[in-house]
Scaffold this motif. Structure first.
Motif, short mmCIF file in Angstrom:
data_model
loop_
_atom_site.label_atom_id
_atom_site.label_comp_id
_atom_site.label_asym_id
_atom_site.label_seq_id
_atom_site.Cartn_x
_atom_site.Cartn_y
_atom_site.Cartn_z
N SER A 163 32.25 -16.87 30.17
CA SER A 163 30.91 -16.34 29.96
C SER A 163 30.95 -14.84 29.71
O SER A 163 30.28 -14.33 28.80
CB SER A 163 30.01 -16.64 31.17
N LEU B 184 32.32 -14.15 26.19
CA LEU B 184 31.34 -14.35 25.12
C LEU B 184 30.28 -13.26 25.13
O LEU B 184 29.85 -12.79 24.07
CB LEU B 184 30.70 -15.74 25.26
N ILE C 65 24.89 -20.68 15.88
CA ILE C 65 25.54 -21.41 16.97
C ILE C 65 25.32 -22.90 16.72
O ILE C 65 25.01 -23.29 15.60
CB ILE C 65 25.01 -20.98 18.36
N GLU D 41 26.20 -26.41 22.40
CA GLU D 41 26.88 -25.36 23.17
C GLU D 41 26.55 -25.39 24.65
O GLU D 41 25.44 -25.76 25.06
CB GLU D 41 26.53 -23.98 22.61
N ASN E 256 27.32 -20.04 25.71
CA ASN E 256 27.44 -19.72 24.29
C ASN E 256 26.11 -19.89 23.57
O ASN E 256 26.07 -19.99 22.34
CB ASN E 256 28.50 -20.59 23.62
N SER F 253 29.34 -18.71 16.23
CA SER F 253 29.98 -18.94 17.52
C SER F 253 29.76 -20.39 17.94
O SER F 253 28.62 -20.86 18.00
CB SER F 253 29.41 -17.99 18.58
N THR G 267 31.63 -24.07 20.09
CA THR G 267 32.63 -24.62 21.00
C THR G 267 33.65 -25.45 20.23
O THR G 267 33.31 -26.18 19.29
CB THR G 267 31.97 -25.48 22.10
N CYS H 218 33.57 -16.77 16.36
CA CYS H 218 33.93 -16.75 17.78
C CYS H 218 33.99 -18.20 18.27
O CYS H 218 33.04 -18.96 18.05
CB CYS H 218 32.91 -15.95 18.58
N ASP I 206 34.47 -20.81 21.51
CA ASP I 206 34.53 -21.07 22.95
C ASP I 206 35.55 -22.18 23.16
O ASP I 206 35.31 -23.35 22.83
CB ASP I 206 33.15 -21.48 23.47
#
Length: 418
Positions: free
Chosen positions: A101, A104, A128, A132, A136, A179, A181, A208, A210
């Motif tokens: 966390s 991010l 996103i 998520e 995120n 961003s 996962t 990005c 996760d």
């Protein structure tokens, strides 16, 4: 005993994990199926933590005496181990945080204060996905609120995959950051990284990832991923709590501003201004999580000795078996992919009209530890019209017998609620 191809020697592995021998509720040997929330810790990691505190405890980077130099060597040695584990081009691209966390949030805040071409502002977009973890989602909502940038997201298909049918409409020339996962903590879905990154690169957006549910379970090669940032956490990969990692491309870390200010992250300080140390120290203000980093280094050693390819193979076999067995349970609905293809080792489900919290409580009475709730992924539950799920998640120490125990426990739940 059920035999599956590709399984690890779990009899040997489980001897390393003290908690797996616990007896609960008088005579029930614990069946731990909540590794997606946090993994259990092997003796090798616990011993490394004790050894650090008993023999090498000192602050790092500051002392010239023996113990301080030992502590610094252990801390920076952990950075070397993590860099090798994720195939980072440079150890200086590995930043220690307190969890994924924070990693991010670090990226989101860097982009808030960045100069062009990285700055996020009202004329730009953030992308996103609907699957998520809240960690995120919320940082990007905050970034959107602070800057006026538009927040967009990919939706989900009925079978728990990302809906990329409109990818060119979601990721546009205005997109600054995408961003997402790598593996969903609720659905278990393994996402098509190459497709998303290829589109992001076409428009010049940063990416990005996760990797909190990926780093413990599969080979994580940041060079092969071709993302700009990758975040993950230590406690899900047999390491201690309180330690996370942010990997970032060297040139980005050099250009982007720090998020936290304080000791260690500076080069010079006057009453008028300060200059900053090079990465990674620019992003590690104050006393870092030293013991936790040492523990993470020991966790990396442990996982590497077993082999991430072997762990992935084991978990795929367990997950495939678990999907098959769970689909035999009447009234059970898997939320997410109902096959083991392109999915991780977390299985979320509902059981008729029995509330997941009731399912979890009755399973606990049988010694079976599962997760219940929305798993910090409430938008997924809203998407599928459910209040919550029960989640069973597996790891390198999980066995087919534990899957069987879960299925037997669910039959007990059904009988209990009649």
């Amino acid at each position: 005993m059920t035999q599956l191809p590709g399984l690890l020697d779990t009899d040997a592995i489980r001897k390393d994990f003290p908690l797996l021998d616990r007896i609960v509720h008088g005579d029930k040997k614990i069946v731990y199926l909540d590794s997606a929330a946090t993994s259990q810790k092997p003796r090798q990691v616990l011993d490394a933590l004790n050894e650090y505190y008993e023999r090498h405890n000192a602050n790092v980077h500051r002392g010239v005496y023996t113990v301080a130099e030992e502590a610094t060597a252990l801390y920076e040695g952990a950075r070397d181990k993590v860099a090798a584990f994720i195939n980072a081009p440079s150890r200086d691209e590995v930043i220690f945080t307190k969890n994924a966390s924070e990693s991010l949030n670090l990226v989101a805040n860097m982009l808030t204060w960045a100069d062009e071409p990285y700055r996020v502002d009202r004329d730009t977009e953030i992308v996103i996905t609907e699957m998520e973890h809240h960690s995120n989602i919320v940082p990007w909502q905050l970034l959107s609120q602070r800057t006026g940038a538009k927040l967009k997201w990919f939706g989900l298909t009925d079978d728990g995959r990302l809906d990329l049918s409109n990818i060119e409409e979601i990721i546009t020339e205005k997109t600054k950051i995408v961003s997402f996962t790598l593996v969903s903590n609720l659905l278990g879905t393994v996402n098509p990284v190459e497709t998303i990154i290829r589109r992001a690169q076409q428009v010049g957006a940063l990416v990005c990832i996760d990797a909190s549910q990926a780093a413990p379970h599969m080979v994580l090669d940041v060079q092969a991923l071709q993302a700009d940032f990758v975040a993950f956490t230590g406690h899900k990969m047999v390491g201690p709590t309180g330690i996370g990692v942010l990997w970032g491309r060297q040139e980005l870390l050099e250009d982007l501003p720090p998020f936290l200010g304080g000791g260690e992250m500076i080069e010079t300080v006057s009453m008028h201004s300060s200059t900053y140390a090079p990465a990674p120290h620019k992003f590690e203000a104050g006393t870092p999580p030293i013991a936790q980093a040492v523990g993470l280094g020991a966790a990396v050693d442990y996982l590497s000795a077993i082999g991430m390819e072997n762990i992935a193979r084991h978990e795929h076999a367990i997950t495939e078996y678990a999907v098959k067995r769970l689909l035999e349970v009447p009234d059970l609905r898997i939320i997410g992919p109902a096959t083991a293809e392109d999915r991780g080792a977390a299985l979320s489900f509902t059981l008729g009209d029995i509330h997941p919290h009731d399912v979890g409580q009755v399973l606990d009475e049988e010694g079976i530890a599962v997760r219940v709730g929305h798993h910090c992924a409430r938008p997924v539950c809203l998407r599928y019209g459910i209040p919550a799920t029960t989640r069973a998640s597996f790891y390198l120490y999980s066995t087919p017998g534990e899957v069987d125990a879960l299925v037997d426990g669910l039959e007990h739940v059904r009988n209990f609620f009649g």
